[in-house]
Structures are given as structure tokens and as C-alpha cells.
Scaffold this motif. Structure first.
Motif, PDB file in Angstrom:
ATOM      1  N   PRO A 105      -4.012 -50.534 -10.661  1.00 16.95           N
ATOM      2  CA  PRO A 105      -4.304 -50.856  -9.725  1.00 16.95           C
ATOM      3  C   PRO A 105      -3.967 -52.231  -9.556  1.00 16.95           C
ATOM      4  N   THR A 106      -2.591 -52.646  -9.076  1.00 13.99           N
ATOM      5  CA  THR A 106      -1.812 -54.046  -8.864  1.00 13.99           C
ATOM      6  C   THR A 106      -2.225 -54.455  -6.966  1.00 13.99           C
ATOM      7  N   GLY A 107      -1.863 -55.949  -7.585  1.00  9.85           N
ATOM      8  CA  GLY A 107      -1.720 -56.465  -6.041  1.00  9.85           C
ATOM      9  C   GLY A 107      -0.759 -56.303  -5.169  1.00  9.85           C
ATOM     10  N   ILE A 108      -0.538 -56.912  -3.866  1.00 11.55           N
ATOM     11  CA  ILE A 108       0.525 -57.218  -3.393  1.00 11.55           C
ATOM     12  C   ILE A 108       1.744 -58.040  -3.664  1.00 11.55           C
ATOM     13  N   MET A 109       1.197 -58.696  -4.959  1.00 14.02           N
ATOM     14  CA  MET A 109       2.621 -59.613  -5.084  1.00 14.02           C
ATOM     15  C   MET A 109       3.900 -59.906  -6.098  1.00 14.02           C
ATOM     16  N   ASP A 110       3.989 -58.297  -6.589  1.00 15.12           N
ATOM     17  CA  ASP A 110       5.364 -58.695  -7.050  1.00 15.12           C
ATOM     18  C   ASP A 110       6.161 -57.359  -5.263  1.00 15.12           C
ATOM     19  N   GLN A 111       5.845 -56.803  -5.086  1.00 16.43           N
ATOM     20  CA  GLN A 111       6.386 -55.889  -3.858  1.00 16.43           C
ATOM     21  C   GLN A 111       6.420 -56.985  -3.010  1.00 16.43           C
ATOM     22  N   ILE A 171       3.238 -70.292 -10.018  1.00 12.41           N
ATOM     23  CA  ILE A 171       2.385 -70.353 -10.287  1.00 12.41           C
ATOM     24  C   ILE A 171       1.178 -68.769  -9.239  1.00 12.41           C
ATOM     25  N   GLY A 172      -0.022 -68.936  -9.777  1.00 10.10           N
ATOM     26  CA  GLY A 172      -1.131 -67.872  -7.981  1.00 10.10           C
ATOM     27  C   GLY A 172      -0.955 -66.529  -9.610  1.00 10.10           C
ATOM     28  N   GLU A 173      -1.677 -66.407 -10.537  1.00 10.82           N
ATOM     29  CA  GLU A 173      -1.924 -65.244 -11.356  1.00 10.82           C
ATOM     30  C   GLU A 173      -3.198 -64.388 -10.876  1.00 10.82           C
ATOM     31  N   HIS A 174      -3.449 -63.325 -10.357  1.00  8.06           N
ATOM     32  CA  HIS A 174      -4.805 -62.741 -10.378  1.00  8.06           C
ATOM     33  C   HIS A 174      -5.126 -63.043  -9.490  1.00  8.06           C
ATOM     34  N   THR A 175      -4.585 -63.595  -8.211  1.00  3.67           N
ATOM     35  CA  THR A 175      -5.139 -64.044  -6.993  1.00  3.67           C
ATOM     36  C   THR A 175      -5.073 -63.505  -5.853  1.00  3.67           C
ATOM     37  N   ASP A 176      -3.936 -62.404  -6.140  1.00  3.01           N
ATOM     38  CA  ASP A 176      -2.746 -61.653  -4.594  1.00  3.01           C
ATOM     39  C   ASP A 176      -4.437 -60.310  -4.615  1.00  3.01           C
ATOM     40  N   TYR A 177      -5.173 -59.289  -5.814  1.00  4.34           N
ATOM     41  CA  TYR A 177      -6.249 -58.414  -4.964  1.00  4.34           C
ATOM     42  C   TYR A 177      -7.481 -59.414  -4.884  1.00  4.34           C
ATOM     43  N   ASN A 178      -7.549 -60.435  -4.666  1.00  7.28           N
ATOM     44  CA  ASN A 178      -8.811 -60.823  -4.354  1.00  7.28           C
ATOM     45  C   ASN A 178      -8.462 -61.735  -3.393  1.00  7.28           C
ATOM     46  N   GLY A 201      -6.822 -53.650 -19.368  1.00  6.97           N
ATOM     47  CA  GLY A 201      -7.733 -55.183 -19.568  1.00  6.97           C
ATOM     48  C   GLY A 201      -7.010 -55.184 -17.733  1.00  6.97           C
ATOM     49  N   TYR A 202      -6.031 -55.197 -17.425  1.00  6.67           N
ATOM     50  CA  TYR A 202      -5.641 -55.886 -15.688  1.00  6.67           C
ATOM     51  C   TYR A 202      -6.785 -54.840 -15.187  1.00  6.67           C
ATOM     52  N   ALA A 203      -7.215 -53.827 -15.307  1.00  8.31           N
ATOM     53  CA  ALA A 203      -8.776 -53.303 -14.299  1.00  8.31           C
ATOM     54  C   ALA A 203      -9.622 -54.238 -14.542  1.00  8.31           C
ATOM     55  N   GLY A 219      13.687 -58.073  -9.258  1.00  4.62           N
ATOM     56  CA  GLY A 219      12.523 -58.621 -10.383  1.00  4.62           C
ATOM     57  C   GLY A 219      11.945 -59.607  -9.247  1.00  4.62           C
ATOM     58  N   ARG A 220      10.791 -59.706  -9.792  1.00  4.38           N
ATOM     59  CA  ARG A 220      10.351 -61.344  -9.848  1.00  4.38           C
ATOM     60  C   ARG A 220       9.524 -61.976 -11.108  1.00  4.38           C
ATOM     61  N   VAL A 221       9.946 -62.895 -10.619  1.00  2.00           N
ATOM     62  CA  VAL A 221       9.072 -64.295 -11.773  1.00  2.00           C
ATOM     63  C   VAL A 221       8.223 -65.016 -10.631  1.00  2.00           C
ATOM     64  N   THR A 254       0.771 -53.037 -20.315  1.00  5.05           N
ATOM     65  CA  THR A 254       1.012 -52.353 -19.152  1.00  5.05           C
ATOM     66  C   THR A 254      -0.168 -52.395 -18.488  1.00  5.05           C
ATOM     67  N   HIS A 255      -0.040 -52.243 -17.512  1.00  3.71           N
ATOM     68  CA  HIS A 255      -1.628 -52.331 -15.894  1.00  3.71           C
ATOM     69  C   HIS A 255      -1.557 -51.118 -16.129  1.00  3.71           C
ATOM     70  N   THR A 256      -1.626 -49.601 -16.229  1.00  2.00           N
ATOM     71  CA  THR A 256      -2.892 -48.700 -15.933  1.00  2.00           C
ATOM     72  C   THR A 256      -3.291 -48.765 -17.032  1.00  2.00           C
ATOM     73  N   THR A 281       3.539 -66.150 -17.085  1.00  7.27           N
ATOM     74  CA  THR A 281       4.041 -64.731 -15.317  1.00  7.27           C
ATOM     75  C   THR A 281       3.368 -63.669 -16.022  1.00  7.27           C
ATOM     76  N   GLY A 282       2.655 -63.490 -14.470  1.00  9.13           N
ATOM     77  CA  GLY A 282       2.959 -61.602 -14.880  1.00  9.13           C
ATOM     78  C   GLY A 282       1.526 -61.355 -14.925  1.00  9.13           C
ATOM     79  N   GLY A 283       0.774 -59.905 -15.161  1.00 11.58           N
ATOM     80  CA  GLY A 283      -0.232 -59.460 -15.683  1.00 11.58           C
ATOM     81  C   GLY A 283      -0.864 -59.943 -16.936  1.00 11.58           C
ATOM     82  N   GLY A 284      -0.734 -60.686 -17.564  1.00 16.60           N
ATOM     83  CA  GLY A 284      -0.459 -61.327 -18.890  1.00 16.60           C
ATOM     84  C   GLY A 284      -0.982 -59.482 -20.286  1.00 16.60           C
TER      85      GLY A 284
END
Ligand code: GLA
Length: 372
Positions: free
Chosen positions: A157-163, A19-26, A213-215, A14-16, A208-210, A321-324
């Protein structure tokens, strides 16, 4: 699971996110680390074309033919591993020539805590399959496969950070990733030498990001970029913000301001870490939390309380930390403060009538690997 002996075992963490939240898909910057909680996949060969997945968490398995793989052919937890198989095919793997496999999954990455248990699962499966089937994907491509599975098959609809964190992380280091060109630098954190710990405070507020809020945040960022005439918010600088404020409604402006200032904070964190060491990055972590609370509005009272309590009891810095919308906060603190902040947070949560949080340290660790 099927009586076939395992031919190999792979794991991914997993990951923690530091810093840098909701920046990956931007197309911005992120700075996560892989943690010492891992998902493990044992793989056994089959003579037919079935993929069968089982997990120690549930008394069931799911089976599907390689010829029947499609985004809507799976749902529930099996969408993650089977989605990865589908995604590898989408990314060019010739799955017509491979035999089926049995995958058996165990994990100690807490689910729903914002520590990317889903990415850990996707990346362990992706690495196992590319090595077993000799598909030749490198780690950035495997990260894409995990993200594609999550976006299209799971429907988040998540970004590439976690992987990326799960595949590229390393011991006592974090992954400085430019999400525009996917260039990754592994930056030493030197927490061990500095006598510092990362404390995770899982609020147990489920997220959950499905769902919405996240979208909705993604949509606000896209709308902001469109109105400002750029392809992504990566192209907006802090000095552009006064002009942006005149062009956008207040809510969209605050969403944009979070992303733009967060990108700056990631760059400043990496610079500060390199020049002054981990003890100096606290104010940037604190500022990131305020930006997520006030501008991006993705915090919840439990996360705010976790962050404030850690700060009040001497943490160097703390942030959600994470999607919120729930999940965990992370605090950076000297080792001796771990029991003090833990007790203070438990007490503060009890006083507010919140669920008892689950609090534990994580150690920045190696990314996905073959175990045997
Ligand atoms: C989730 C997503 C990531 C990222 C974060 C927010 O963890 O999976 O892609 O967008 O939220 O930074």
C-alpha cells in the motif's frame, strides 16, 4: 530470451529519499532523488498477444496473454512488470490493439535496501511500453501506473514518491513533490560543487512493505486524520498539534506529529538549500531521523547505529531513508569523510554483532530514459 531482436532499451533509476518520509500517502511533501543505479529493460516485438518477461537475476521467464491480465493472475517478481501492463490498461490505454512484447530485465539497484528497486523496474517498463505502444502517457501518469501496479497487483500500500523520483529525477538535483496535486519542482542540490557525497548504509536488515508495519502506519495516519476531521494529515499544521494532542491517544498523536513536522522539515530543507546550499540542511536530516525513531517508530537498532556513527564522525546530517523497519540510512558528508565514516560504521556494526553493512555512495542522477 526468445530470439526476437530488441527494438529498444529503456532504463529507470532507484531512488534515495533525502527527506519527507511517510508523507506521500498523507498528501504531503517529499524530496527524493534518483540515483546512479538503474534497471534496464530491453524490449522485443512479438507477432502474438503474449507478454513474456525474463530477468538476468533468475533462470526463468513468465508469460501471460494480454487478454488474461488481471491483478491476481501474476505473483512474485513478475507482478511488477506485468502489473504495470495491467495498470496502463486501467489508466485508459487501449491494449486490445497492441501486439505482445518480450521484456528482458537487468538491474544494479540493490534489492531490499530501501532504494526502490521495485519502482525502478515499474518505471523502466512503463516508459518502455508507453513509447513502444505509443500510448501517450506523460511521466506523472506513468508514476501512477507504477503505483497502481504496486498497490493492487503486488499488494504493497505504498505512495507515489518512489515512482515520481525514478521518472522525474535529474543530475545533481532532487524532486520536490507536492503529493496532493503532484506538482514537481526539480531543485538543484549542487553537491558536486560543494564537494559533498551521499553515503548509503544498507543495514541488510530485510524489510517488505507488503507486511504489517508499513500498512499499520498508514492506518494510524488515516485514523488520526479522521479523528481530527480532515481528509488527510496534510491539512494539519504544527500549530494544530496541541489541540490534536488533546483529541488523540498518545500513539496516534505521535504518528500524526511525525507526519506534520516532517512536512515542515521538507519545506524547510528546500528553502535552506535554495538560500544557503546543501551544507546547511544537516540539522533537518538529523531531526527527521529522531522523529522517525521516536514518534513514528519505524527505525531499527541497525539504522540508529548507522545514523549515530555517521553523525559522530562528522557527517553534515544523517537519517534512515525509505519505509523503515530495515533497509538503508543516508548520510550527507564531505567527500573526504567517505572512507572514514565507512570504516567507522563497519567497525561499529561488528562490535554490536550486526550483519556487515553494505556501504556505497550514490550520485543524484537522471530519471527514466530511452537508452537506444
Ligand atoms: C516506501 C513507499 C513510499 C513512501 C516511503 C516512506 O518507500 O514506497 O511510497 O511511503 O516508503 O516515505
Amino acid at each position: 530470451m526468445s530470439g526476437h531482436p530488441a527494438v529498444g532499451v529503456w532504463s529507470a533509476p532507484g531512488r534515495v529519499n533525502l527527506i519527507g518520509e511517510h508523507t506521500d500517502y498523507n498528501e504531503g511533501f517529499v524530496f527524493p532523488c534518483a540515483i546512479d543505479r538503474r534497471t534496464v529493460v530491453a524490449l522485443a516485438d512479438r507477432a502474438d498477444r503474449a507478454i513474456r518477461v525474463g530477468t538476468a537475476c533468475r533462470d526463468e521467464h513468465v508469460e501471460l496473454s494480454l487478454d488474461a491480465l488481471a491483478p491476481n493472475s501474476v505473483s512474485g517478481w513478475a507482478a511488477y512488470p506485468l502489473g504495470v501492463v495491467w495498470a496502463l490498461g486501467e489508466l485508459g490505454a487501449d491494449l486490445s490493439r497492441v501486439r505482445g512484447v518480450d521484456l528482458f530485465i537487468t538491474s544494479d539497484v540493490p534489492i531490499g535496501a530501501g532504494l526502490s528497486s521495485s519502482a525502478a523496474l515499474e518505471c523502466a517498463v512503463a516508459l518502455a511500453l508507453t513509447e513502444h505502444w505509443q500510448l501517450g502517457f506523460d511521466r506523472p501518469a506513468l508514476a501512477q501506473a507504477g503505483r497502481l501496479a504496486e498497490n493492487v497487483v503486488v499488494g504493497a500500500p505504498t505512495g507515489i514518491m518512489d515512482q515520481s523520483a525514478s521518472l522525474l529525477g535529474d543530475t545533481d538535483a532532487a524532486v520536490f513533490l507536492d503529493c496532493r496535486n503532484l506538482h514537481a519542482d526539480i531543485v538543484p542540490l549542487n553537491l558536486r560543487a560543494a564537494g559533498l557525497s551521499l553515503l548509503v548504509i544498507d543495514t541488510r536488515v530485510e524489510h517488505t512493505h507488503t507486511t504489517n508495519g508499513y500498512a499499520a502506519r498508514r492506518e494510524a495516519c488515516d485514523a488520526g486524520a479522521l479523528a481530527l476531521g480532515v481528509t488527510s494529515l496534510r491539512d494539519i499544521r504544527v500549530s494544530d498539534l496541541p489541540r490534536a494532542q488533546k483529541m488523540l491517544d498518545d500513539k496516534t498523536f505521535r504518528r500524526v506529529r511525525h507526519v506534520v513536522t516532517e512536512n515542515e522539515r521538507v519545506l524547510a530543507t528546500v528553502r535552506t538549500l535554495r538560500e544557503q546550499g546543501p551544507g546547511a540542511i544537516g540539522p533537518l536530516l538529523d531531526a527527521s531521523h529522531l522523529s522517525m525513531r521516536n514518534d513514528f517508530e519505524i527505525s531499527v537498532p541497525e539504522l540508529d547505529l548507522a545514523v549515530e556513527t555517521a553523525q559522530a564522525h562528522g557527517a553534515i546530517g544523517a537519517r534512515m531513508t525509505g519505509g523503515g523497519f530495515g533497509g538503508a540510512a543516508v548520510a550527507l558528508l564531505i567527500n573526504d569523510l567517505v572512507p572514514i565514516v565507512t570504516r567507522a560504521t563497519e567497525t561499529a556494526f561488528a562490535q554490536r554483532g550486526f550483519h556487515t553493512p553494505v556501504i556505497f555512495t550514490v550520485v543524484p542522477s537522471r530519471g527514466a530514459q530511452r537508452e537506444r
